[in-house]
Design an enzyme around this catalytic site. Structure first.
Site, PDB file in Angstrom:
ATOM      1  N   HIS A 171       0.813  -1.220   0.000  1.00 37.60           N
ATOM      2  CA  HIS A 171       0.000   0.000   0.000  1.00 37.60           C
ATOM      3  C   HIS A 171       0.844   1.267   0.000  1.00 37.60           C
ATOM      4  O   HIS A 171       0.608   2.186  -0.782  1.00 37.60           O
ATOM      5  CB  HIS A 171      -0.909  -0.048   1.235  1.00 37.60           C
ATOM      6  CG  HIS A 171      -1.956   1.010   1.293  1.00 37.60           C
ATOM      7  ND1 HIS A 171      -2.931   1.147   0.334  1.00 37.60           N
ATOM      8  CD2 HIS A 171      -2.196   1.982   2.214  1.00 37.60           C
ATOM      9  CE1 HIS A 171      -3.733   2.144   0.654  1.00 37.60           C
ATOM     10  NE2 HIS A 171      -3.300   2.678   1.784  1.00 37.60           N
ATOM     11  N   PHE A 172       1.828   1.329   0.887  1.00 33.83           N
ATOM     12  CA  PHE A 172       2.664   2.521   1.021  1.00 33.83           C
ATOM     13  C   PHE A 172       3.965   2.327   0.244  1.00 33.83           C
ATOM     14  O   PHE A 172       5.040   2.125   0.816  1.00 33.83           O
ATOM     15  CB  PHE A 172       2.925   2.829   2.499  1.00 33.83           C
ATOM     16  CG  PHE A 172       1.732   3.425   3.199  1.00 33.83           C
ATOM     17  CD1 PHE A 172       1.305   4.710   2.909  1.00 33.83           C
ATOM     18  CD2 PHE A 172       1.030   2.690   4.151  1.00 33.83           C
ATOM     19  CE1 PHE A 172       0.211   5.265   3.553  1.00 33.83           C
ATOM     20  CE2 PHE A 172      -0.073   3.237   4.801  1.00 33.83           C
ATOM     21  CZ  PHE A 172      -0.482   4.526   4.496  1.00 33.83           C
TER      22      PHE A 172
END
Length: 295
Positions: free
Chosen positions: A269-270
């Site tokens: 996600h990051f």
């Protein structure tokens, strides 16, 4: 050869509708602007490394939305925690700063905030950098099922069923799931985010936003029309192992942006946390070619 001077990031606040809005700013005041719009459950903290990597040639501005980071957090019963309101807040910040043209980096919640801003002022968007930020229903997969249930049934039970999304294990999961080498991810990330999520009253802020995220979906056709009609130069740098915003939501951008520069990375996600060494040069090259910060 003399080493370049390190960029200086300033940490500032302005009052918007009586609420203190925190933002990070770096770079020459007269340089092209790059607006960085963060996701959940983080803040402008997610851009702490990207900001100095761009600030020699760009004026970089990264706000915290109310209820996130260092911005104020009014009681959710007295303040509208909605994506429309966040777009208005960011618009108000840019007005105060005298910014009339900007490239936008949008991630997660930053995508609907930024795209709503683009609908308000389509002529102001010089370019888009998209990182795990959705504008297509294909991108809302199984992870979203309990949130969709809350959209369909606004009940206390459905609301409380989403409490796991602000729990420590979920916050850590967002940083580590899909990452091949977790040693590249600083634990400070989830510790920092969780401390802010655990503030009294913040859970209700987040639950209000989970509910309101459903208001973005009917706007997807308008977002897509903006892409087709304005054709902003666009770079996608997407973590392909993300279960929250999977790559299923990245590919449809190609339908509306045929000149899209498209990159998937073997991470979650990051993506900036462990793939900065690969992503930062792509961003620099893209901005220098499309926005004009280069020599």
């Amino acid at each position: 050869m003399q080493a370049p001077k390190p960029a200086v990031t300033h940490h500032r606040t302005v009052a918007i509708e009586g609420v203190e809005v925190f933002y990070r700013e770096a770079g020459p005041a007269d340089a092209p602007v790059v607006l960085l719009l963060h996701g959940f459950p983080t803040s402008s903290h997610m851009f702490r490394n990207l900001i100095p990597a761009l600030a020699d040639r760009y004026r970089v501005i990264a706000p915290d939305y109310p209820g996130f980071g260092q911005s104020g957090m009014p009681d959710h019963r007295e303040y509208a925690y909605t994506f429309a309101h966040y777009a208005d807040v960011v618009d108000g910040l840019l007005e105060q700063l005298g910014v009339r043209r900007y490239a936008m980096y949008v991630m997660d919640y930053g995508a609907p905030v930024g795209y709503r801003l683009a609908l308000k002022h389509p002529e102001r968007v010089s370019a888009l950098i998209i990182q795990n930020g959705n504008a297509y229903e294909e991108g809302l997969k199984q992870f979203w099922d309990p949130i969709k249930a809350y959209w369909a049934e606004d009940s206390a039970a459905r609301r409380e069923a989403l409490a796991f999304l602000v729990a420590p294990e979920t916050t850590k999961f967002q940083y580590t799931d899909g990452v091949r080498d977790v040693s590249r991810i600083s634990p400070d990330n989830w510790v920092h985010d969780q401390a802010l999520l655990d503030r009294p009253g913040n859970k209700d802020v987040q639950l209000d936003l989970f509910k309101d995220y459903g208001s973005n979906v009917p706007l997807y056709p308008q977002f897509q029309a903006f892409f087709r009609e304005r054709k902003p130069p666009t770079l996608i740098v997407w973590g392909q192992n993300d279960v929250i915003f999977p790559a299923d939501g990245a590919h449809p951008y190609k339908r509306d942006l045929p000149d899209l520069e498209f990159h998937l990375f073997d991470t979650g996600h990051f993506a900036l946390e462990d793939k900065a060494d690969e992503i930062f040069p792509l961003i620099r090259d893209f901005l220098d070619r499309k926005v004009g910060g280069g020599p």
